[in-house]
Design a protein around this motif. Structure first.
Motif, short mmCIF file in Angstrom:
data_model
loop_
_atom_site.label_atom_id
_atom_site.label_comp_id
_atom_site.label_asym_id
_atom_site.label_seq_id
_atom_site.Cartn_x
_atom_site.Cartn_y
_atom_site.Cartn_z
N ILE A 277 4.60 -9.25 -7.92
CA ILE A 277 5.73 -8.72 -7.33
C ILE A 277 6.73 -9.73 -6.96
O ILE A 277 6.38 -10.55 -6.38
CB ILE A 277 5.37 -7.70 -6.50
N SER A 278 8.06 -9.92 -7.57
CA SER A 278 8.89 -10.97 -7.23
C SER A 278 8.97 -11.33 -5.83
O SER A 278 8.89 -12.37 -5.39
CB SER A 278 9.90 -10.91 -7.82
N CYS A 279 8.85 -10.35 -4.93
CA CYS A 279 9.04 -10.38 -3.33
C CYS A 279 7.85 -10.07 -2.99
O CYS A 279 7.91 -9.48 -1.50
CB CYS A 279 10.40 -9.84 -2.86
N GLY A 280 6.77 -10.05 -3.62
CA GLY A 280 5.38 -9.31 -3.00
C GLY A 280 4.85 -10.29 -1.90
O GLY A 280 5.00 -11.46 -2.11
N MET A 281 4.12 -9.82 -1.12
CA MET A 281 3.42 -10.50 0.07
C MET A 281 2.08 -9.62 0.32
O MET A 281 2.18 -8.62 0.36
CB MET A 281 4.12 -11.07 1.17
N ARG A 282 1.16 -10.40 1.03
CA ARG A 282 0.23 -9.83 1.86
C ARG A 282 0.68 -8.95 2.90
O ARG A 282 1.90 -9.27 3.44
CB ARG A 282 -0.83 -10.62 2.32
N ALA A 283 -0.03 -7.82 3.48
CA ALA A 283 0.42 -7.25 4.76
C ALA A 283 0.41 -8.00 5.85
O ALA A 283 -0.54 -7.89 6.91
CB ALA A 283 -0.49 -5.88 4.70
N THR A 284 1.25 -9.03 6.09
CA THR A 284 1.10 -9.75 7.05
C THR A 284 2.59 -9.81 7.93
O THR A 284 3.53 -9.22 7.33
CB THR A 284 0.75 -11.09 7.06
N ASP A 285 3.10 -10.59 8.80
CA ASP A 285 4.13 -10.50 9.47
C ASP A 285 5.41 -10.93 8.37
O ASP A 285 5.40 -11.59 7.64
CB ASP A 285 4.58 -11.82 10.66
N GLY A 286 6.32 -9.88 8.42
CA GLY A 286 7.45 -10.00 7.67
C GLY A 286 7.35 -9.09 6.17
O GLY A 286 8.41 -8.77 5.58
N ALA A 287 6.23 -8.52 6.09
CA ALA A 287 6.13 -7.66 4.99
C ALA A 287 6.61 -6.26 5.09
O ALA A 287 6.34 -5.46 6.33
CB ALA A 287 4.57 -7.37 4.69
N ILE A 288 7.22 -5.70 4.48
CA ILE A 288 7.91 -4.45 4.44
C ILE A 288 6.54 -3.31 4.14
O ILE A 288 6.20 -3.59 2.92
CB ILE A 288 9.16 -3.88 3.51
N GLU A 289 6.06 -2.63 4.93
CA GLU A 289 4.86 -1.81 4.68
C GLU A 289 5.14 -0.44 4.57
O GLU A 289 4.32 0.39 4.24
CB GLU A 289 3.93 -1.97 5.76
N ALA A 290 6.40 0.02 4.99
CA ALA A 290 6.65 1.60 4.87
C ALA A 290 8.21 1.70 4.51
O ALA A 290 9.20 0.79 4.89
CB ALA A 290 6.14 2.30 5.82
#
Length: 666
Positions: free
Chosen positions: A441-454
């Motif tokens: 995912i081009s702007c994907g990241m793990r569920a850590t600070d800064g991640a959009i989760e909802a």
């Protein structure tokens, strides 16, 4: 747009011809924090390969094939041969941005490596243990296991002793003096007590420093006792265990007081192996190259586990020598690569791993510095692609203790499923890819600070309302957020069932190739290096990932003569966010369209299961029992699986009758 001559751009402004006579160049990697790294490189070498040799952490989920766009670095000065590609705009190229996997060395160069390019290393997270949410899952599991008859309590314990001091009349050796004291206190024969060399090595000093008042750390196996340590009675240091969930993309660990079960520290981070590919097949291929097994082992141990442990030690004030047990829960390939084992047979027919269950391993075997006698317990594998993370997770799901038909789904780089009840269990695995953990995912990241989760999107204005991990400006989007965004785009009629944009607006952009994207956050508002977006390639990657999960579910049910109507409970696991919006997961066709009250999110069940294995001998044996009794279904041998997969690569599905509750707003 600034011109490009022969693919060589210097400082984004000047064009120069590379001296053909030079064969060695100096490459300097600079970071947002920390000292620069300087290495010599050959002309024509890929910058990503040079970074790997220099131990510079750069994400490369696609293993350097130019597909994922995660290895973005900036050419500050010097020379690089690097083509423009769809992941970097003309303006970004002019500013010096390159993909490390496509850039070739053509002269001396200074390279800036932003934090986002080494996210798996730079975004380690220490959990706030004062938060009830962080420990509620562990406490709830303990209650459920005890109700199921699995007692908690480690087989490790302290045995306090007061020894008589030697005199000229009593010159008994220290080891015999200790053994006789243990015999008297524990009620076992001296011949059944084992006193290994690491304990004997410091025994004389400890006895005299403590005035012969000591406490032994012992483990009992029937009438046999193993002495693991001898400490002064005055010592207040706890006995500690380490539970590790080792995922393909990320890892999570807890330090636990083995006497009380209290969590002393909890942390998560990325798996350093990701720069050798996001999936297990690329990792296995890399490990089979000369020196590959050591590179992969070092990447996860030296770059990921050791820094995580160091942070946890500091946070909890724990002495590494007081860690007496480690439990590892990971998929079959990760287990092999961590242990430095030959993994190639896993991917080659007939797909035979080195082990399902293994015993008599020690932490020292993988060069981790804990107590010299610390055991390494590996949750058992079931098949080549269903490993200990699933056996540990199956324990946590409790489906083995319930009469109703239940489905357990672990969302990770591989999607693994277990279906059954207290009478039988069947498991299977599908290659979902790393999308659920932000990969591909081009702007994907793990569920850590800064991640959009909802996320919720207003249908009329197309403006998003987002929840971001850590309440900081958004830097990317994690798995739970991707599910929400795609479901919302589909619900609002912004994309169609194929994942293509069919509405226009301020947040809908199109590149020079016509590919559409939706802007979740503008870089001018976040201070980031680029806008946070989700594009049609991202959506397509995620549709294939969700399609793999749904088709695996359908195929496994069909192999037993069932359909989704028999499912009474669904347990969803995976560290992809603080929770999953189950309605949205059904909307995009990832989960069966059954009543929402049947769904339960149980968090990182692999880590929670490893925690239970640390603290309960009975829970540990139950995990091994589950591994022995579970039937493994190889989906590639099922004739209808590929047809099911192709049909599921649509929102929500090509057969809308399977999703009667899904409605797209007019």
């Amino acid at each position: 747009m600034l011109g490009v001559l022969k693919g060589r751009l210097i400082d984004g402004l000047k064009i120069a011809k590379v001296k053909e006579t030079n064969s060695k160049y100096t490459i300097t990697f600079r970071f947002e924090s920390g000292e620069p790294v300087v290495i010599s490189a050959n002309a024509g070498e890929k910058l990503l390969d040079v970074a790997r040799k220099a131990n510079v952490a750069i994400d490369a989920p696609c293993s350097g094939n130019g597909v994922c766009g995660k290895c973005r670095v900036r050419l500050v000065s010097g020379y690089l041969d690097a083509p423009i590609n769809r992941h970097i705009t003309s303006e970004e190229y002019a500013a010096g941005w390159r993909l490390a996997c496509l850039a070739q060395i053509s002269g001396d160069a200074e390279i800036e490596v932003p934090d986002i390019a080494s996210a798996y290393r730079s975004r380690m997270k220490m959990a706030d243990l004062s938060s009830p949410e962080e420990i509620a899952l562990f406490e709830d599991l303990r209650r459920q296991l005890e109700e199921a008859g699995l007692a908690f309590g480690s087989d490790l314990s302290f045995l306090p002793l007061e020894l008589t001091e030697p005199t000229l009349e009593d010159t008994m050796p220290d080891n015999e003096r200790l053994l006789r004291a243990i015999e008297a206190a524990a009620g076992v024969d001296e011949s059944a007590i084992m006193l290994p060399y690491p304990v004997l090595k410091d025994l004389s000093w400890v006895l005299r420093e403590s005035g012969f008042r000591v406490k032994c750390v012992i483990s009992r196996d029937g009438e046999r006792i193993l002495v693991r340590d001898v400490l002064p009675q005055s010592s207040t240091e706890p006995m500690v265990g380490f539970a590790l969930d080792l995922g393909t993309t990320s890892l999570a660990g807890v330090l636990v007081d083995l006497e009380t079960g209290k969590i002393l520290a909890k942390a998560s981070g990325g798996n350093g192996q990701i720069r050798y590919g996001a999936d297990v097949i690329n990792r296995i291929i890399e490990s089979d190259k000369v020196g590959g097994r050591k590179r992969l082992q070092d990447a996860v141990i030296k770059e990921s586990i050791i820094p995580m442990l160091a942070s946890m030690y500091r946070s909890a004030g724990v002495n590494p020598r007081r860690i007496y047990r480690m439990v590892l829960a990971g998929n079959t390939t990760m287990n092999h690569l961590l242990l430095g084992l030959h993994a190639d047979p896993i991917r080659m027919e007939p797909f035979v791993p080195s082990f399902f269950r293994t015993d008599h391993l020690y932490v020292r075997d993988i060069q981790l510095k804990m107590n010299p006698l610390a055991e390494l317990i590996v949750a058992p594998n079931i098949g080549s692609y269903v490993g200990g993370d699933i056996t540990a997770g199956a324990l946590v799901s409790m489906i083995w203790n319930r009469p109703e038909m239940s489905l357990f789904i672990d969302l990770g780089t591989n999607g693994e499923l277990v279906f059954g009840n207290s009478e039988f269990l069947m498991s299977c695995a599908c290659s979902a890819g790393p999308a659920f953990e932000g990969g591909d995912i081009s702007c994907g990241m793990r569920a850590t600070d800064g991640a959009i989760e909802a996320c919720v999107i207003d249908k009329e204005t197309m403006e998003p309302s987002m929840t971001v991990v850590g309440n900081v400006p958004p830097a990317g989007i994690c798995g739970s957020g991707i599910i929400d965004v795609i479901a919302e785009l589909f619900r609002c009629g912004i994309i169609n069932g194929k994942g293509k944009f069919i509405r226009e607006g301020a947040r809908i952009l199109h590149d020079e190739h016509g590919m559409g994207s939706y802007v979740l956050a503008w870089k001018k508002d976040t201070g980031g290096v680029k806008d946070v977006v989700i594009n049609e390639v991202d959506i397509d990657n995620f549709i294939r990932a969700k399609g793999a999960i749904f088709s695996a579910t359908q195929t496994m049910l069909a192999s037993l003569g069932f359909d989704a109507s028999v499912i009474e409970r669904v347990y969803v696991a995976g560290g992809i966010g603080s929770g999953i919006n189950m309605k949205n997961a059904v909307t995009i066709g990832m989960f069966p369209d059954i009543p929402l009250e049947h769904f339960h999110y149980i968090g990182n069940s692999s880590q929670t299961g490893a925690y239970a294995m640390l603290l309960s001998s009975q829970a540990r044996e139950k995990v091994f029992e589950l591994g022995r009794s579970m039937t493994y279904l190889e989906l590639s041998n099922e004739p209808g699986y590929m047809d099911e997969f192709v049909a599921a690569c649509f929102l929500p599905h090509t057969d809308s009758g399977l999703f009667p509750s899904v409605r797209v707003e007019p």
